[in-house]
Design a protein around this motif. Structure first.
Motif, PDB file in Angstrom:
ATOM      1  N   LEU A  13      23.778  48.446  20.681  1.00  0.00           N
ATOM      2  CA  LEU A  13      23.503  47.841  19.379  1.00  0.00           C
ATOM      3  C   LEU A  13      23.931  46.371  19.362  1.00  0.00           C
ATOM      4  N   LEU A  14      24.975  46.019  20.110  1.00  0.00           N
ATOM      5  CA  LEU A  14      25.347  44.611  20.226  1.00  0.00           C
ATOM      6  C   LEU A  14      24.228  43.814  20.901  1.00  0.00           C
ATOM      7  N   ALA A  15      23.629  44.406  21.947  1.00  0.00           N
ATOM      8  CA  ALA A  15      22.507  43.744  22.620  1.00  0.00           C
ATOM      9  C   ALA A  15      21.308  43.618  21.687  1.00  0.00           C
ATOM     10  N   ALA A  16      21.027  44.688  20.936  1.00  0.00           N
ATOM     11  CA  ALA A  16      19.925  44.656  19.982  1.00  0.00           C
ATOM     12  C   ALA A  16      20.175  43.620  18.897  1.00  0.00           C
ATOM     13  N   PHE A  17      21.425  43.544  18.438  1.00  0.00           N
ATOM     14  CA  PHE A  17      21.810  42.554  17.429  1.00  0.00           C
ATOM     15  C   PHE A  17      21.523  41.140  17.925  1.00  0.00           C
ATOM     16  N   ALA A  18      21.882  40.863  19.178  1.00  0.00           N
ATOM     17  CA  ALA A  18      21.646  39.533  19.738  1.00  0.00           C
ATOM     18  C   ALA A  18      20.152  39.241  19.821  1.00  0.00           C
ATOM     19  N   ALA A  19      19.354  40.255  20.215  1.00  0.00           N
ATOM     20  CA  ALA A  19      17.907  40.059  20.307  1.00  0.00           C
ATOM     21  C   ALA A  19      17.297  39.781  18.937  1.00  0.00           C
ATOM     22  N   VAL A  20      17.717  40.541  17.937  1.00  0.00           N
ATOM     23  CA  VAL A  20      17.165  40.350  16.589  1.00  0.00           C
ATOM     24  C   VAL A  20      17.566  38.992  16.030  1.00  0.00           C
ATOM     25  N   SER A  21      18.762  38.511  16.356  1.00  0.00           N
ATOM     26  CA  SER A  21      19.182  37.200  15.852  1.00  0.00           C
ATOM     27  C   SER A  21      18.257  36.088  16.333  1.00  0.00           C
ATOM     28  N   LEU A  22      17.637  36.264  17.501  1.00  0.00           N
ATOM     29  CA  LEU A  22      16.705  35.261  18.005  1.00  0.00           C
ATOM     30  C   LEU A  22      15.398  35.244  17.219  1.00  0.00           C
ATOM     31  N   MET A  23      15.167  36.259  16.413  1.00  0.00           N
ATOM     32  CA  MET A  23      13.953  36.270  15.605  1.00  0.00           C
ATOM     33  C   MET A  23      13.990  35.188  14.527  1.00  0.00           C
ATOM     34  N   VAL A  24      15.158  34.720  14.171  1.00  0.00           N
ATOM     35  CA  VAL A  24      15.258  33.654  13.161  1.00  0.00           C
ATOM     36  C   VAL A  24      14.645  32.364  13.705  1.00  0.00           C
ATOM     37  N   PRO A  25      15.121  31.808  14.840  1.00  0.00           N
ATOM     38  CA  PRO A  25      14.432  30.623  15.373  1.00  0.00           C
ATOM     39  C   PRO A  25      13.018  30.939  15.850  1.00  0.00           C
ATOM     40  N   GLY A  26      12.781  32.178  16.306  1.00  0.00           N
ATOM     41  CA  GLY A  26      11.429  32.555  16.721  1.00  0.00           C
ATOM     42  C   GLY A  26      10.436  32.450  15.579  1.00  0.00           C
ATOM     43  N   LEU A  27      10.832  32.936  14.407  1.00  0.00           N
ATOM     44  CA  LEU A  27       9.957  32.848  13.240  1.00  0.00           C
ATOM     45  C   LEU A  27       9.762  31.399  12.819  1.00  0.00           C
ATOM     46  N   GLY A 223      12.682  39.773  20.295  1.00  0.00           N
ATOM     47  CA  GLY A 223      13.545  40.253  19.224  1.00  0.00           C
ATOM     48  C   GLY A 223      13.132  41.600  18.689  1.00  0.00           C
ATOM     49  N   TRP A 224      11.820  41.893  18.726  1.00  0.00           N
ATOM     50  CA  TRP A 224      11.321  43.153  18.181  1.00  0.00           C
ATOM     51  C   TRP A 224      11.824  44.361  18.972  1.00  0.00           C
ATOM     52  N   PHE A 225      12.097  44.171  20.250  1.00  0.00           N
ATOM     53  CA  PHE A 225      12.675  45.277  21.012  1.00  0.00           C
ATOM     54  C   PHE A 225      14.045  45.650  20.454  1.00  0.00           C
ATOM     55  N   GLY A 226      14.803  44.652  20.030  1.00  0.00           N
ATOM     56  CA  GLY A 226      16.075  44.944  19.363  1.00  0.00           C
ATOM     57  C   GLY A 226      15.871  45.473  17.966  1.00  0.00           C
ATOM     58  N   PHE A 227      14.885  44.940  17.264  1.00  0.00           N
ATOM     59  CA  PHE A 227      14.579  45.351  15.894  1.00  0.00           C
ATOM     60  C   PHE A 227      14.230  46.837  15.844  1.00  0.00           C
ATOM     61  N   ASN A 228      13.280  47.251  16.689  1.00  0.00           N
ATOM     62  CA  ASN A 228      12.866  48.656  16.713  1.00  0.00           C
ATOM     63  C   ASN A 228      13.818  49.526  17.521  1.00  0.00           C
ATOM     64  N   GLY A 229      14.126  49.080  18.737  1.00  0.00           N
ATOM     65  CA  GLY A 229      14.983  49.886  19.599  1.00  0.00           C
ATOM     66  C   GLY A 229      16.386  50.038  19.049  1.00  0.00           C
ATOM     67  N   GLY A 230      16.906  48.991  18.440  1.00  0.00           N
ATOM     68  CA  GLY A 230      18.236  49.076  17.859  1.00  0.00           C
ATOM     69  C   GLY A 230      18.307  50.020  16.682  1.00  0.00           C
ATOM     70  N   SER A 231      17.175  50.241  16.016  1.00  0.00           N
ATOM     71  CA  SER A 231      17.153  51.146  14.868  1.00  0.00           C
ATOM     72  C   SER A 231      17.402  52.594  15.265  1.00  0.00           C
ATOM     73  N   ALA A 232      17.332  52.893  16.573  1.00  0.00           N
ATOM     74  CA  ALA A 232      17.713  54.229  17.047  1.00  0.00           C
ATOM     75  C   ALA A 232      19.213  54.453  16.925  1.00  0.00           C
ATOM     76  N   LEU A 233      19.985  53.353  16.864  1.00  0.00           N
ATOM     77  CA  LEU A 233      21.443  53.388  16.712  1.00  0.00           C
ATOM     78  C   LEU A 233      22.155  54.133  17.838  1.00  0.00           C
ATOM     79  N   SER A 234      21.487  54.267  18.965  1.00  0.00           N
ATOM     80  CA  SER A 234      22.121  54.907  20.121  1.00  0.00           C
ATOM     81  C   SER A 234      21.414  54.467  21.391  1.00  0.00           C
TER      82      SER A 234
END
Length: 453
Positions: A13-27, A223-234
């Motif tokens: 989830l820490l890795a997913a969090f980092a990936a999703v954070s990149l969606m801000v500059p990506g957008l 970032g979407w890999f973290g967005f979707n994949g991180g939502s599994a929470l495991s």
């Protein structure tokens, strides 16, 4: 053993969090490349501004309103005072589990990105101050309640009551097709109806940097890999299936959009590839845990093709959705959420059965009710918020500022500084070469097709 599993889940989830954070500059890049050069900084500022405002509100009361115990047990809104200021996030869980602070941070990014998505619809003409106020009010009155409906689940021991869509209705939305994409897309429609059209509509300026847009789209994919994949929470099979489905849908969406674009307009464009990618990612967001990889291809292709057709509707109906937030996020979100009711595979992580797998219409009607509820609530409340702000502080910049460009008129900056280079005592051969090069460049620019939507 439990500690090792909890540590692995936390690391994922820490890795997913980092990936999703990149969606801000990506957008910011994705949107910034699609507007003219004189408005690209304003688009980036709207993205980062929404991120900042929503982040503050999330710490103050947003987390509690979304993931707190439902007020009155009815599933409409979490108790906003339950974890006021997130002071309770400092304490580690009593048993090995995901740190609450990590879950809070992960969901903060979901909230911020949802609000930032809306900015693409109002590009080139909305006051920055009005946007910042809108972002805070909309997050509080629309996103937080809807996210509670969708993301807050009842506790196993029955002490915590979650949202009505997730629990009472039991609709499937793995990572935010309703709370994020339909919500943002519908809000964008309501906001532009109040804001009005750009002075250049229906012939807006073409995108100033399609490479920047494609780079932004690529960062959003990551970032979407973290967005979707991180939502599994495991860190396990569910997350693995989800990221595979996300990737499969993305590929299908690009191809489908380009095919439709080629048939309709005779060209397969870079803007089309970027848009098809995002449309497919939007479509697979609610379905990524419910379908097979073949189902993901279907979702991605359907989203790419349908959204390609949908973006032109604004010209027929006369609403100015600048960067196609309605055509991609609302349409793609609705499509992906409803397709779960048809092609949900019981072998997928969600374990639900769609109509085409023998499940009847039970799941389909639940998905339909979830879509209808979010569409109705988001549109009505957003329209009221926009009307109130327009009557009090005004939503739109003066037409002179709109003509000048918001980068300079609002922010006092320019995205690009062009310096003039003077050739001193250039040899005759060099001068002739420069003139010839300039003539070729001018001819090419005149023959180049006009891009954009």
């Amino acid at each position: 053993m439990e500690e090792a599993i909890a540590a692995a889940n936390t690391a994922w989830l820490l890795a997913a969090f980092a990936a999703v954070s990149l969606m801000v500059p990506g957008l910011a890049m994705f949107y910034g490349g699609m507007v003219s050069a004189k408005n690209t900084l304003n688009m980036a500022m709207m993205t980062f501004g929404a991120f900042a405002v929503v982040g503050i509100l999330w710490v103050l009361f947003g987390y509690s309103a979304v993931l707190g115990n439902s007020l009155g047990g009815v599933g409409l809104l979490g108790d906003p005072l339950e974890a006021l200021g997130l002071a309770s996030m400092l304490t580690a869980p009593a048993v090995p589990a995901l740190p609450p602070a990590l879950v809070a941070g992960f969901q903060l990014l979901f909230a911020a990105i949802t609000v930032a998505l809306i900015s693409g619809a109002v590009a080139d003409r909305m006051k920055f101050g009005a946007w910042m106020v809108f972002a805070g009010v909309w997050a509080s009155l629309v996103y937080f309640p809807v996210a509670h409906w969708v993301f807050a689940f009842d506790s196993a021991d029955g002490t915590i009551t979650g949202g009505w869509i997730a629990n009472k209705l039991a609709a499937i939305d793995f990572a935010g097709g309703t709370a994020v994409h339909i919500n943002a897309g519908v809000a964008a429609l309501a906001l532009v109806l109040v804001l009005g059209k750009r002075r250049t509509f229906p012939a807006p300026p073409r995108p100033h940097s399609l490479p920047l847009t494609m780079l932004g789209a690529g960062i959003l994919l990551f970032g979407w890999f973290g967005f979707n994949g991180g939502s599994a929470l495991s860190a396990g099979n569910s997350a693995s299936v989800v990221v595979l489905n996300t990737l499969a849908a993305a590929c299908a969406g690009i191809c489908a959009w380009l095919l439709v674009e080629k048939v309709r307009e005779g060209h397969a464009t870079s803007l089309g590839a970027s848009s098809g990618l995002i449309a497919a990612l939007v479509g697979i967001t609610p379905a990524c845990g419910a379908v097979s990889p073949m189902g993901a291809l279907l979702v991605g292709a359907a989203a790419g093709a349908l959204c390609c057709l949908a973006v032109s509707i604004k010209f027929r109906l006369g609403y100015d959705d600048s960067l196609d937030v309605v055509g991609i996020h609302m349409v793609g979100g609705i499509l992906g959420t409803l397709l779960v009711g048809f092609i949900a595979d019981p072998k997928a992580p969600n374990g639900v059965t769609g109509l085409l797998y023998g499940g009847g219409v039970d799941l389909l009607w639940r998905q339909t009710v979830a879509v209808a509820a979010v569409v109705a609530y988001s549109f009505i409340v957003t329209w009221l918020i926009a009307k109130a702000l327009d009557k009090t502080m005004g939503l739109r910049v003066h037409h002179e500022k709109e003509a000048e460009g918001l980068d300079v008129a609002v922010h006092g900056e320019s995205a690009y500084t062009m310096e003039t280079i003077t050739l001193v005592s250039a040899p005759v051969e060099e001068t002739e070469a420069v003139e010839a090069a300039e003539a070729i460049t001018t001819d090419a620019a005149e023959e180049a097709p006009v891009g954009g939507r």
